[in-house]
Design a protein around this motif. Structure first.
Motif, PDB file in Angstrom:
ATOM      1  N   THR B 161     -56.238  42.289 -16.260  1.00 30.39           N
ATOM      2  CA  THR B 161     -56.298  43.711 -16.030  1.00 30.39           C
ATOM      3  C   THR B 161     -57.579  44.317 -15.963  1.00 30.39           C
ATOM      4  O   THR B 161     -57.745  45.173 -14.992  1.00 30.39           O
ATOM      5  N   VAL B 165     -58.137  46.410 -12.497  1.00 31.97           N
ATOM      6  CA  VAL B 165     -58.565  47.919 -12.617  1.00 31.97           C
ATOM      7  C   VAL B 165     -59.771  48.148 -12.119  1.00 31.97           C
ATOM      8  O   VAL B 165     -60.056  49.213 -11.432  1.00 31.97           O
ATOM      9  N   ASN B 166     -60.719  47.146 -12.310  1.00 36.06           N
ATOM     10  CA  ASN B 166     -62.155  47.680 -11.585  1.00 36.06           C
ATOM     11  C   ASN B 166     -62.685  46.783 -10.458  1.00 36.06           C
ATOM     12  O   ASN B 166     -63.614  47.157  -9.721  1.00 36.06           O
ATOM     13  N   ILE B 169     -58.706  46.158  -7.247  1.00 36.87           N
ATOM     14  CA  ILE B 169     -57.732  47.615  -6.916  1.00 36.87           C
ATOM     15  C   ILE B 169     -58.090  47.863  -5.565  1.00 36.87           C
ATOM     16  O   ILE B 169     -59.124  47.911  -4.978  1.00 36.87           O
ATOM     17  N   PRO B 176     -53.016  49.901 -10.385  1.00 36.45           N
ATOM     18  CA  PRO B 176     -53.861  48.821 -10.444  1.00 36.45           C
ATOM     19  C   PRO B 176     -53.299  47.346  -9.794  1.00 36.45           C
ATOM     20  O   PRO B 176     -52.467  46.605 -10.180  1.00 36.45           O
TER      21      PRO B 176
END
Lengths: 328, 374
Positions: B161, B165-166, B169, B176
């Protein structure tokens, strides 16, 4: 003989009328995301929009709740092949599936909620959740006696950061020194359906001194609101109006009118006004709002209401800018 | 590793009759549940069977799901032969998918037949690396592998995750997900492959990974039953004391078995990502790692049994979605309940009918017949 011929003619006309009418009508379908249609929140809001459409027009719809990633595309493909003319995909995770199926079925209309796909047969509807979260943050800060408020999100993803940023900005707009605690339920899609964990996190935030907690966590948020009632403190609902769940303990709800968006999309398709493209619904368009009804009126004083209404007018007029998560 | 008492049953009954009886029992209970919600059980089973095998589309999806379960089922089985219960297939598959995605995003422009082994190696390597941590903890520190692999599942989803997300993406979007893989990195679909030899097959996510999974079945069989190394692994699993006496290090066997197990689980991404999604998404494994446990148990940890069990679960998955399309009263939770009953009776409660069946055989069976199949 003549009579029989006339009867045949009549039947043929009737048949033509029926098939003609059928061709004109639409066949909507909806694909929900992991939370399921009874999450009392995001997906349920979509389901309510569909129900309203069905009640008013008598046109029934098909629906599917997915249980694994491959089913998104499978469900849309199945619906497109079996005569659906408008497929509503609920949730940002459906974007890539919509893109692929929409390419293969250029004559089927797709409405995608919470994400954007640029295709001539896709209508993308996204919301400015940060605006309603901002107003809820203001209300939370004004209702808080401890100067500490909480936020509980489902997963740490861009959509939820949008809520969190708007909320914190609203809190600090009222009291720049207020503390905002932030927790996420989890890292898997199970995070949207885990009320026990929601209640645990809410209790821990209450333990650290928060007295108002806002959730953006789908069905997990039901635990947050329950914990607020148990502690005699305040929760803030999300997506659907959740004030009625625990009257007197839900300060307000950050409403996202998925139901209106879904209903309007079906109605437009029925009337032939449906348009592909990109729509952003904020306070101005009535796409998001905070709730005010008999269940929470006692919690919101006229002074609070006045201030938050002023902020709403400022946001709509563009005088007040709510910070936005990049990429939205 | 057969449970105690297996000796009392003839081989064919242990391998075929018992799973079949368990399946029938599970379906009978499922039928009662379907009847309770007011739908006809016969009609429901007919819909499920037709949904899973009645059309090219159904067969395609069934075999697509089967591919996932083959990889995870084999993963559980290899660890099981070394005496360990690898519950971490879910996380190993997830992290393996990261390796495959990185390979696809950065090396996808390579010619496919050079890229493919690289992608398989990347998935296997990442999956094995994720399994290496609990393996080392078990072998050298004695931390129980059941606990550590479960915890590694949560760490895997937290890590993925965060990365999605960071870091990974695709720029300028909300969801995401990674950028789409280059065209050259995608698995050829069954439609394309069969089209090359002049056969028509409808468009489904079924792809080359299915054949890779079948190859993995054969490899696991060779490895476990036809190499010295596999023998050492099975000895260590059956009796660590005997293994140590024979000069086999149980610790090393644990680590090797877990590395192979993680590598097999890591290949799920070949099917799900390169074959179907075409970019890296959140939670693409979707529970296949856990279904692998039931598949391995039901398949008696033998590649052939796993093939049959994976096919059954693939059919349940595909037939189940078809069921919720066509029966308005059967929602997805009921479909999950039906699948759960099969897992419960064929996996967890598989000993339920063993004792009565053994008693039956002892009374009526041909006693001088030697037990076969060991």
């Amino acid at each position: 003989m003549k009579r029989r011929a006339r009867l045949c003619l009549f039947l043929a006309a009737l048949l033509a009328f029926i098939t003609g009418a059928r061709a004109a009508a639409i066949q909507p379908a909806v694909v929900y995301d992991f939370g399921g249609k009874y999450d009392r929140s995001f997906n349920q809001s979509a389901s309510e929009g569909m129900e309203r459409f069905k009640k008013e027009t008598g046109i029934s719809y098909r629906e599917f709740e997915i249980t694994n990633a491959a089913q998104r595309e499978q469900a849309m493909e199945h619906l497109a092949r079996h005569g659906a003319t408008l497929i509503i995909a609920v949730g940002f995770t459906q974007a890539s599936a919509v893109e692929r199926v929409a390419r293969r079925h250029p004559n089927v209309k797709f409405t995608l909620i919470d994400a954007v796909v640029d295709l001539p047969n896709v209508q993308s509807i996204v919301f400015r959740e940060q605006e309603s979260s901002f107003l809820c943050g203001m209300l939370a800060a004004m209702a808080s006696k401890t100067g500490k408020v909480g936020f509980i999100g489902g997963m740490d993803i861009p959509l939820i950061r949008k809520f969190a940023m708007g909320y914190a900005a609203g809190v600090h707009y009222v009291n720049p020194k207020d503390q905002v605690f932030e927790n996420m339920i989890g890292t898997t899609p199970a995070a949207w359906g885990d009320p026990t964990r929601g209640a645990d996190l809410a209790k821990s935030q209450f333990g650290r001194g928060a007295d108002v907690v806002f959730h953006a966590a789908g069905a997990s948020g039901l635990g947050v609101l329950q914990a607020a009632q148990d502690a005699g403190l305040l929760g803030i609902g999300c997506d659907s109006n959740q004030d009625y769940l625990h009257p007197g303990h839900v300060l307000t709800s950050a409403i996202k009118r998925v139901d209106v968006a879904v209903y309007r999309s079906c109605m437009d398709a029925l009337k032939g006004d449906w348009k592909a493209g990109h729509e952003v619904l904020g306070l101005k368009e009535g796409g998001v709002d905070f709730s005010l009804d008999k269940d929470n009126r006692a919690l919101i004083t006229p002074a609070m209401l006045k201030r938050v209404e002023q902020a709403r007018a400022d946001i709509i007029a563009g005088r007040l800018k709510v910070p936005e998560y990049p990429g939205s | 590793m057969k449970p105690r008492g297996a000796r009392e049953l003839p081989g064919w009954a242990d391998w075929a009759l018992l799973p079949a009886l368990n399946l029938v029992l599970a379906l009978l209970i499922a039928a009662a549940v379907v009847a309770l919600v007011g739908e006809s059980p016969l009609q429901a089973f007919r819909l499920m069977a037709r949904g899973a095998f009645g059309s090219q589309e159904g067969i395609g999806y069934t075999l697509f799901y089967t591919t996932d379960f083959l990889f995870t089922g084999l993963a559980v089985a290899v660890a099981f032969h070394a005496g360990h219960f690898n519950i971490g297939g879910e996380g190993q598959a997830y992290v393996g998918g990261l390796g495959i995605s990185l390979a696809a995003l950065h090396l996808g422009h390579w010619p496919f037949w050079i890229f493919l082994p690289t992608a398989i190696a990347a998935g296997a390597l990442f999956g094995a690396a994720w399994a290496a941590i609990p393996a080392w903890l078990q072998a050298r520190r004695g931390s129980h592998i059941v606990i550590t692999t479960i915890m590694m599942n949560f760490l895997a989803s937290a890590l993925m995750t965060y990365l999605l997300v960071n870091v990974l993406i695709a720029p300028g979007q909300q969801s995401p997900e990674s950028a789409p893989f280059p065209r050259g990195a995608l698995m050829p679909s069954a439609r394309a492959l069969l089209g090359d030899v002049g056969l028509h097959f409808t468009s489904t996510p079924l792809n080359l990974s299915f054949l890779i999974a079948l190859g993995a079945c054969a490899l696991v069989w060779l490895l476990l039953w036809r190499t010295k190394w596999g023998f050492a692994l099975r000895v260590a699993g059956a009796s660590p004391g005997a293994a140590a006496y024979a000069g086999i290090s149980p610790g090393a066997a644990t680590i090797w078995a877990m590395l192979i197990s993680g590598a097999l689980a890591g290949c799920v991404g070949l099917n799900e990502l390169l074959g179907s999604q075409h970019n890296l998404i959140l939670d693409f494994v979707g529970g296949a790692g856990f279904v692998g446990i039931a598949v391995a148990l039901m398949g008696r940890n033998h590649p052939l049994g796993i093939l049959a069990a994976a096919l059954l679960f693939g059919a349940l998955y595909q037939g189940g979605s078809e069921l919720s399309f066509d029966m308005p009263h059967v929602n997805r939770d009921l479909v999950v309940a039906i699948q759960g009953l099969v897992v419960l009776l064929c996996g967890a409660l598989e000993g339920l009918l063993r004792a009565p069946l053994a008693a039956l055989f002892a009374r009526f069976g041909n006693r001088d017949r030697a037990p076969a199949g060991d």
